[in-house]
Write a protein that holds these residues in place. Sequence first.
Motif, short mmCIF file in Angstrom:
data_model
loop_
_atom_site.label_atom_id
_atom_site.label_comp_id
_atom_site.label_asym_id
_atom_site.label_seq_id
_atom_site.Cartn_x
_atom_site.Cartn_y
_atom_site.Cartn_z
N SER A 185 0.78 -1.17 0.07
CA SER A 185 0.05 -0.14 -0.09
C SER A 185 0.67 1.32 -0.24
CB SER A 185 -0.99 -0.10 1.23
OG SER A 185 -0.27 0.33 2.31
N LYS A 186 1.92 1.24 0.30
CA LYS A 186 3.01 2.28 0.30
C LYS A 186 3.77 2.36 -0.88
CE LYS A 186 2.24 3.87 4.70
NZ LYS A 186 1.65 4.84 4.91
N PHE A 228 -8.68 -6.60 4.78
CA PHE A 228 -8.47 -5.08 4.86
C PHE A 228 -7.84 -4.40 3.65
CE2 PHE A 228 -8.48 -6.29 9.41
CZ PHE A 228 -9.38 -5.34 9.90
N TRP A 232 -9.10 -1.16 1.53
CA TRP A 232 -8.24 0.01 0.97
C TRP A 232 -8.24 0.12 -0.56
CZ3 TRP A 232 -3.21 -0.23 -1.97
CH2 TRP A 232 -2.69 1.11 -2.13
N ARG A 236 -11.07 5.53 -0.47
CA ARG A 236 -12.06 6.33 0.29
C ARG A 236 -12.05 8.00 -0.26
NH1 ARG A 236 -7.91 4.95 4.28
NH2 ARG A 236 -8.90 2.84 3.89
N TYR A 423 -20.70 -2.77 16.24
CA TYR A 423 -20.44 -2.23 15.14
C TYR A 423 -21.12 -2.39 13.89
CZ TYR A 423 -17.39 -1.83 10.66
OH TYR A 423 -16.93 -1.50 9.41
N MET B 175 0.51 7.81 9.00
CA MET B 175 -1.04 7.08 8.91
C MET B 175 -1.19 6.00 7.73
SD MET B 175 -4.81 8.66 8.30
CE MET B 175 -5.35 9.52 9.66
N ASN B 176 -1.63 4.88 7.83
CA ASN B 176 -1.53 3.91 6.78
C ASN B 176 -3.01 3.27 6.23
OD1 ASN B 176 1.28 3.35 7.15
ND2 ASN B 176 0.70 2.16 9.33
N PHE B 177 -2.90 2.60 5.45
CA PHE B 177 -4.21 2.08 4.63
C PHE B 177 -5.18 1.50 5.58
CE2 PHE B 177 -4.22 -2.71 4.11
CZ PHE B 177 -3.17 -2.92 5.02
N ASP B 178 -5.03 1.09 6.75
CA ASP B 178 -5.86 0.53 7.51
C ASP B 178 -6.32 1.43 8.42
OD1 ASP B 178 -3.73 0.87 9.31
OD2 ASP B 178 -3.10 -1.31 8.93
N MET B 214 -12.82 3.60 9.60
CA MET B 214 -11.89 2.56 9.36
C MET B 214 -11.07 2.07 10.24
SD MET B 214 -10.79 1.17 6.53
CE MET B 214 -9.59 0.08 6.36
N TRP B 217 -12.84 0.11 12.90
CA TRP B 217 -13.12 -1.38 12.24
C TRP B 217 -12.08 -2.18 12.67
CZ3 TRP B 217 -11.94 -3.16 6.95
CH2 TRP B 217 -12.43 -4.40 6.79
N TRP B 218 -10.74 -1.83 12.38
CA TRP B 218 -9.31 -2.40 12.45
C TRP B 218 -9.12 -2.78 13.91
CZ3 TRP B 218 -4.49 -1.74 14.60
CH2 TRP B 218 -3.71 -2.68 13.92
#
Lengths: 568, 330
Positions: A185-186, A228, A232, A236, A423, B175-178, B214, B217-218
């Motif tokens: 993701s990075k 997860f 991503w 969003r 949730y 900050m990350n994708f999760d 987000m 939830w994680w």
Amino acid sequence: MHGRVKVKTTAEQQEAKRKEREKKLKIYTAATEKIFEKRKNKEYDEEALKITGEILAVNSDFSTFWNYRKEIFLNMTENKPENEMIEIFKGELQFLESCLRTNPKSYGVWNHRCFIMETMPKPDWKKELELCNLFLEYDERNFHCWDYRRFVVKKANISPEEELEFTTNKICNNFSNFSSWHYRSKLLPLIYPDENSTIGVEENILIKEYETVQNAFFTDPDDQSAWFYHRWLLGRGKIKTGVNCMLIDRTYQMLMINTTQPVMISPSTCEIDVLLNGERVEGTWRTHKQQTDVYSSIWIFKSTEDESWIPMHEDAEVAMAVVGEDWGSSDSVQINSTQTVAWNLTHEEQGLRFRDELSAATTDTLQRELDSIQELYELEPENKWVLLTIVSLMKALNPKQYANDIEIFLSKLITIDSSRINYYWDLRSKCLIENYLEELDFSTRVISLQNQNISCLVHPELFSMVVKIDLSNNKLDSVKGFSCFQCAVDIHVDGNQIKDLEELSFLHGLKLLSIKDNNISSLESLQPLGKTSILKLYLFGNPVVENIDELEVKKIIPSLHNFDGHMM
Amino acid sequence: MGTPIKDVVISDSAPKSLLLDKHADYIAAYGSKKDDYEYIMTEFLRMSGMYWGLTAMDLMSQLERMNKDEVIEFIQQCQHECGGFGASIGHDPHLLYTLSAVQILTLYDSQQSVNIDKIVEYITSLQQDDGSFYGDKWGEVDTRFSFCAVACLALINQLDTINVDKAVQFVLSCMNFDGGFGCRPGSESHSGQIYCCVGMLAIVGRLHLINTDMLGWWLCERQLPSGGLNGRPEKLPDVCYSWWVLSSLKIIGKLHWINKDKLVKFILACQDDETGGFADRPGDMVDPFHTLFGLAGLSLLGDESIKQVNPVFCMPEEVIRRAGIKMDLL
Ligand SMILES: [Zn+2]
């Protein structure tokens, strides 16, 4: 402190252990004392390296001794020839590697290794990368090692493409590798940047990533890492700062604005000029909770020049201008001579107000994803990750059209994933409220959401201009967010599980509160109402009512005229 | 085949009720056995160890059993010329121990017994151009240190001495994708780190920058069938991670997204009914660190025999109120 199992031992064993520790302790204490002594005397020699090494080998978090070692290396570098130093540095790297073998999660060791590599002449970065490979072989989730790897990669000029390849191989070996997915993701936004995509990655690459991640969860649908990552990929949206609603009220002589996301209005961050018929008005901005210097989506302006700055019985125009920023610059509201209140609503295109939460992918891609995950659903009808992903996709595609399906899938989630029911309840409430708000004609200033099992209030800031609110017979357990109801006159929340009224103290215009059959259990809970000018209160069916003294209530809420149907 | 879930099994014989008196005795005794092997081997973190023990005692309303004068004198001796505090006398200064020292001083309402201006000088000297903080003069950067710096300054009411906007920017760059946060830009999310970053943003009033749906939830997915919470996906549950996840959830207003009863059961099962104290997992050795986080977790979960804990500072709420700190949690 972690993972040390307590073992039952006999008194004999305990005694033996005590003796052994006593011996160890003697050596340990003597060594630490000697180290402090040598450091005080500024001795930067081989002996110091030897003794600190002995201590650090058993106690690798003793940072003061690592610092001493750093001083030794800096000092030696100045006083010894380079070729001799290279050997000493190499010895240090070996020592550190042996420390890592016994304690691969020590902050101190990894950090010291960074220092050594940066300080030594002719560091061999490629060899460091091999060390990372090795330690990730032992434990593919060791985040210290991953971080050290990223440090090495930068120093060794290794391309992000090569690193992406590395994560691909790791994932092929074991899909369930959160660290590798994270790294991807990075890396992807670096290799395939695309400013138009909300996650910053080119669309054609995204499609390939969908394939990879689908491979993972079709193989093991219980593996959360892949899910997860999939979330991503769906992306969003970024919300643009803007004004949802601008309202002026002659009774309270105020201008209220409601922004699309929290802003701080203050001279040092963001100033907003207010103009009445083109003339600047001096005044102050406060949030709906009477705060300054905070971020908020609701701000109220009052003039400091003139208490009745919005003239009675005259047409007027109030405009706002954000100084130095590009939002809200041209917003204004007209009020004619007969109106007490007037507003200007930004018209969101129907169905789009909340859509940008999940919108990196195009509709086609989302639809294709939904189709394939529904295939997986046929095979795995009880899998919570599958169910939740379907909900997310449907919500992103068309929440109104899929409203029934979303309801069914969420009910199923509530029954199969018992640890996280709240949730799912909250997510359900979010879907319901958003669908409702999408279709609401805000100019009626009425919100009516009864009997819906709503467990939490989302987007309460959008309720700021509403006068009459009915949230009866839901599952609310607090009035969280209610302070946003700045124009509220009537609030009905009968048949919920509300325990406190804290946020109601900010509702200056509140006249009626009907909160029958809730969980208000003490008279003190009524205190926030004392700060309002409320006239009617319906409290019947709350534990507090059992032996309540009306006079006490009146004492707490002096403005009250009518309590549970009795005139006071 | 799928990977099996890593978790623990709680045996029927595990403790089911809170053994407050035993815990207080355990902590009180811990600090008095100064030539104990365990005690000496942990000297490199003594200041934090004292903060864990003293806060635990205060949460149990038993702080008066500890020797205040001795503690304050020790802290005074740990402050260096530069203003920072070491873990013990003669140990090098570091932000980690500077925060622990300030936390203890605040607990005892005794900030004035050390040089506060010097502390400010020390912390501000460690902020870098990108907003990050070094942990000490050797230059390690970590979001844990951003939390230490900001928390420390908030406790001594000196937040305006650093560049808050830049500090926030740095934390956001981690900050990350999760939705979570890591040590440095690029680092994987980890609940300990998330607690630090969320806490930091809470102190400076920037919680709106978090994607709470987000992240929440994680975080709630950290709860395992045993009821315990892990720190990252595919890891074992642990009392300390339970605290970090729980407090983060509390700060972003999503505490109810996990199953409280199951977590209470897990934390209680981590008590040692012989020695007192909490371990990381049922059946392991206890220590003051997990004892504090066990108690603090139970407090957040509503146990009224423990004082109410502040989720950001991990100190009694009444102490934070007395220090005049106001924070809006979500
Ligand atoms: Zn732990």
